[in-house]
Design an enzyme around this catalytic site. Structure first.
Site, PDB file in Angstrom:
ATOM      1  N   GLU A 191       5.056  16.275   2.576  1.00 51.17           N
ATOM      2  CA  GLU A 191       5.467  14.929   2.195  1.00 51.17           C
ATOM      3  C   GLU A 191       5.413  13.978   3.395  1.00 51.17           C
ATOM      4  OE1 GLU A 191       9.002  13.996  -0.745  1.00 51.17           O
ATOM      5  OE2 GLU A 191       9.786  14.161   1.276  1.00 51.17           O
ATOM      6  N   CYS A 192       4.560  12.955   3.314  1.00 54.66           N
ATOM      7  CA  CYS A 192       4.422  11.912   4.328  1.00 54.66           C
ATOM      8  C   CYS A 192       4.084  12.501   5.698  1.00 54.66           C
ATOM      9  CB  CYS A 192       5.684  11.047   4.386  1.00 54.66           C
ATOM     10  SG  CYS A 192       5.412   9.442   5.184  1.00 54.66           S
ATOM     11  N   GLY A 193       5.070  12.715   6.571  1.00 58.70           N
ATOM     12  CA  GLY A 193       4.774  13.338   7.853  1.00 58.70           C
ATOM     13  C   GLY A 193       4.143  14.702   7.677  1.00 58.70           C
ATOM     14  N   VAL A 293       1.354  14.469  -0.032  1.00 62.05           N
ATOM     15  CA  VAL A 293       1.691  13.243  -0.746  1.00 62.05           C
ATOM     16  C   VAL A 293       2.440  12.294   0.183  1.00 62.05           C
ATOM     17  CG1 VAL A 293       3.800  14.325  -1.623  1.00 62.05           C
ATOM     18  CG2 VAL A 293       2.828  12.348  -2.823  1.00 62.05           C
TER      19      VAL A 293
END
Length: 358
Positions: A191-193, A293
């Site tokens: 997720e993201c990072g 994501v």
């Protein structure tokens, strides 16, 4: 409607300023003012892009907490505040639905969570939801651990991988371990990072650092946010973590820009109705049993996430046991959950290209 039981003023310039605001609120709105925090000369909680510096990176965190505690006790009527809180209505939330097969997972699955200076953004409720569905949480460091431990799934949350980019790149054995685990079918929610960690490189302040290389994606950090706000997404393809055809809500805040080097190899599973994602149209790149994501979700708002996560971990654990016992050698194929396609299915170019090269 939300009943307002009290107000706390912040950054008040002085006694006269406080008196004017207090009088206006209490007379006009009929809401009591429970305290007034003044403007402080120094900020004990330093900020940067994306917000506050995280506790994992801030050596003076205890002094900052002590300062805040002293300020609150001095300037806020805590006795009155606690009395109001004690008289409030109970908070309820809809219990997560434990149907759809999760209760049939007999073994206790182990879900690894990267927790260090690079990856630190996790809603405690998300981890608690995974536990409620039977998962044991195993904390891992991408900075100091040499390899992944024995786990059945991996959760890589957001954070500030860019400020630890050199250390992430230097830990080659760990990056290789993660990449191999993805290739072996380990369910990974990035997720993201975490999505940045799945890419080939990250460029930050004119320096480029190697990441895991799971996806043919390069990430570049810009001076302005590349995505900021709430997101609404439609799940348009099968994957390990969300039901196809469902809708999910989340939020995003990132300065990184994704550059897809081989777009023909990318399989998106989330269509944006609101937000920026990877290309302002789509989010969620799926490969094997890994989903990268940009949107952050909260388990209470997307209860299927924890359910599907634990179920994917259980399926992976079951498959590994079958391999050990020799059942897979009898001809049973390992199935990747992304798109529910067998690993050697040529409809996914990433899978078929790599296997031709092996």
């Amino acid at each position: 409607t939300v009943p307002l039981a009290g107000v706390i003023l912040n950054r008040v310039a002085g006694k006269r300023h406080e008196d004017i605001i207090r009088s206006s609120i209490e007379k006009t709105c009929g809401v009591p003012v429970l305290g007034a925090l003044p403007k402080f000369e120094s900020n004990r909680f330093p900020e940067r892009h994306l917000g506050l510096i995280t506790p994992e990176e801030y050596p003076d965190i205890q002094q900052a907490i002590d300062f805040a505690a002293e300020a609150v006790s001095r300037y806020i009527d805590l006795e009155r505040l606690l009395a109001i809180a004690a008289g409030g209505r109970p908070l309820f939330h809809k219990k997560m639905d434990r149907r759809d097969g999760v209760h049939r997972i007999k073994n206790n699955v182990r879900i690894g969570v990267l927790k260090d200076r690079a990856f630190s953004f996790y809603y405690p409720d998300n981890l608690e939801a995974l536990k409620q569905y039977g998962a044991a949480i195993v904390e891992i460091s991408a900075l100091t651990d040499a390899a992944l431990p024995d786990i059945d799934a991996l959760y890589i949350g957001g954070g500030f991988p860019e400020t630890s980019a050199a250390r992430l790149a230097a830990n080659e054995s760990f990056r290789g371990s993660v990449k191999q685990a993805v290739e072996d079918g380990l369910p990974v929610y990035a997720e993201c990072g975490g999505a940045i960690f799945m890419g080939t490189t990250m460029t930050y302040q004119d320096k480029t650092y190697a990441m895991t290389g799971v996806l043919p994606v390069e990430y570049y950090f810009e001076k302005r946010p590349q995505g900021h706000g709430y997101t609404m997404l439609e799940v348009m393809a099968e994957n390990p973590f969300f039901r196809s055809g469902s809708s999910i809500r989340g939020h995003e805040f990132h300065y990184s820009r994704a550059v897809i080097k081989r777009p023909e190899l990318i399989q998106y599973v989330l269509k944006l109705q609101k937000g920026c994602g990877f290309n302002k149209i789509e989010d969620g790149i799926c490969y094997r049993n890994m989903l990268a994501v940009y949107s952050h979700i909260h388990a209470a708002g997307v209860p299927q996430w924890a359910e599907y996560f634990v179920r994917a971990a259980g399926e992976y654990a079951r498959t590994r046991k079958q391999k050990v016992s020799g059942q897979t050698a009898s001809g049973k194929k390992h199935v990747d959950l992304c798109g529910a396609l067998p690993r050697q299915d040529v409809r996914n170019p990433l899978w078929s290209m790599q296997e031709k090269s092996e």
